[in-house]
Design a protein around this motif. Sequence first.
Motif, PDB file in Angstrom:
ATOM      1  N   PHE A 165     -17.474   0.366 -21.308  1.00  0.00           N
ATOM      2  CA  PHE A 165     -17.230  -0.297 -19.829  1.00  0.00           C
ATOM      3  C   PHE A 165     -17.291  -1.522 -20.227  1.00  0.00           C
ATOM      4  O   PHE A 165     -17.368  -2.232 -21.308  1.00  0.00           O
ATOM      5  CB  PHE A 165     -18.602   0.211 -19.285  1.00  0.00           C
ATOM      6  N   ASP A 166     -16.584  -2.499 -19.081  1.00  0.00           N
ATOM      7  CA  ASP A 166     -16.609  -3.738 -19.401  1.00  0.00           C
ATOM      8  C   ASP A 166     -17.395  -4.669 -17.995  1.00  0.00           C
ATOM      9  O   ASP A 166     -18.115  -3.870 -17.313  1.00  0.00           O
ATOM     10  CB  ASP A 166     -15.004  -4.292 -19.184  1.00  0.00           C
ATOM     11  N   ASP A 167     -17.167  -5.804 -18.124  1.00  0.00           N
ATOM     12  CA  ASP A 167     -18.046  -6.444 -17.195  1.00  0.00           C
ATOM     13  C   ASP A 167     -17.610  -6.524 -15.587  1.00  0.00           C
ATOM     14  O   ASP A 167     -18.216  -6.901 -14.818  1.00  0.00           O
ATOM     15  CB  ASP A 167     -18.185  -8.325 -17.577  1.00  0.00           C
ATOM     16  N   LEU A 172     -14.448   3.512 -19.753  1.00  0.00           N
ATOM     17  CA  LEU A 172     -13.539   4.271 -20.505  1.00  0.00           C
ATOM     18  C   LEU A 172     -14.131   5.703 -20.703  1.00  0.00           C
ATOM     19  O   LEU A 172     -15.477   5.765 -21.133  1.00  0.00           O
ATOM     20  CB  LEU A 172     -13.472   3.659 -22.061  1.00  0.00           C
ATOM     21  N   GLY A 173     -13.315   6.759 -20.497  1.00  0.00           N
ATOM     22  CA  GLY A 173     -14.033   7.902 -20.164  1.00  0.00           C
ATOM     23  C   GLY A 173     -14.257   8.565 -21.689  1.00  0.00           C
ATOM     24  O   GLY A 173     -13.584   7.871 -22.748  1.00  0.00           O
ATOM     25  N   MET A 174     -14.424  10.059 -21.512  1.00  0.00           N
ATOM     26  CA  MET A 174     -14.614  10.620 -22.871  1.00  0.00           C
ATOM     27  C   MET A 174     -13.155  10.986 -23.412  1.00  0.00           C
ATOM     28  O   MET A 174     -12.893  11.360 -24.581  1.00  0.00           O
ATOM     29  CB  MET A 174     -15.400  11.983 -22.400  1.00  0.00           C
ATOM     30  N   ARG A 204     -20.487  -1.996 -24.288  1.00  0.00           N
ATOM     31  CA  ARG A 204     -19.852  -2.841 -23.568  1.00  0.00           C
ATOM     32  C   ARG A 204     -18.551  -3.785 -24.204  1.00  0.00           C
ATOM     33  O   ARG A 204     -18.940  -4.209 -25.471  1.00  0.00           O
ATOM     34  CB  ARG A 204     -20.746  -3.841 -22.998  1.00  0.00           C
ATOM     35  N   VAL A 205     -17.649  -3.889 -23.601  1.00  0.00           N
ATOM     36  CA  VAL A 205     -16.215  -4.808 -24.109  1.00  0.00           C
ATOM     37  C   VAL A 205     -15.948  -5.942 -23.072  1.00  0.00           C
ATOM     38  O   VAL A 205     -16.619  -5.462 -22.133  1.00  0.00           O
ATOM     39  CB  VAL A 205     -15.253  -4.002 -24.603  1.00  0.00           C
ATOM     40  N   PRO A 206     -15.148  -6.845 -23.477  1.00  0.00           N
ATOM     41  CA  PRO A 206     -14.926  -7.916 -22.678  1.00  0.00           C
ATOM     42  C   PRO A 206     -14.073  -7.256 -21.261  1.00  0.00           C
ATOM     43  O   PRO A 206     -14.381  -7.727 -20.044  1.00  0.00           O
ATOM     44  CB  PRO A 206     -14.121  -8.943 -23.323  1.00  0.00           C
ATOM     45  N   THR A 207     -12.937  -6.304 -21.718  1.00  0.00           N
ATOM     46  CA  THR A 207     -12.098  -6.013 -20.639  1.00  0.00           C
ATOM     47  C   THR A 207     -11.489  -4.606 -20.997  1.00  0.00           C
ATOM     48  O   THR A 207     -11.219  -4.592 -22.254  1.00  0.00           O
ATOM     49  CB  THR A 207     -11.148  -6.840 -20.359  1.00  0.00           C
TER      50      THR A 207
END
Length: 229
Positions: A165-167, A172-174, A204-207
């Motif tokens: 997921f991002d901020d 992002l699913g399975m 968590r990732v930036p985008t």
Amino acid sequence: MPHVPLPDTTAPCEPHDGETASGPSSPTCADIPTRRRELRRTLRRRRRALTPRQQRQAAKALCHRLRGLPELRRARRVALYLPNDGEIDPRPLIAWLERRGARVYLPVLAPLAHNRLWFVRYHAGTPMVSNRFGIREPDTRHGAHRARRLPAWALDLVLMPLVGFDDRAQRLGMGGGFYDRSFAFARQGGPRPRLIGLAHDCQRVPTLPVASWDVPLDAIASDARVLRP
């Protein structure tokens, strides 16, 4: 936990998981499935690297945050999942939900519907099996009785696992499209459950790039934060 570098995820378009890109062919679009696979592998390694103690602490922190959400406090028909492959664990919520008079449902791979889910009532006596992915779920023969399951639209709240997921509370699913197909109706108006994605904060990732078929969530909760679109 060791640092795991992330692949570049910035891109203007992306195909559905397991499908090819639509529209004009270009190197950027054609490379998106590879980038998504790399990102999934990286984030799965991150959550697998957590120790059992870190997993327990994360589950405790997550469930503490969830119990404070109005969506969860109001819900009476709640779907959640049994953790697999290092996913953050929502099971500490089950006893709390039952004490509040809520019914708990688990996803089951629908036997006659491609990449869709049933939601079957779960309690201590529910007969369980491992599905083709090795994930525990209520036995299909048990769930085949309509009195024991609900259509997806009839749930009040769905807690679903995420790979990333991002901020901006994008997910992002399975990779199988099970939740996207099962809740595609949520884009059309009418009755729908609240959808909350769950993950370790290290996922968590930036985008993240977003595709038009991704069903948007109402919130994402981790052990460290709650994000809303």
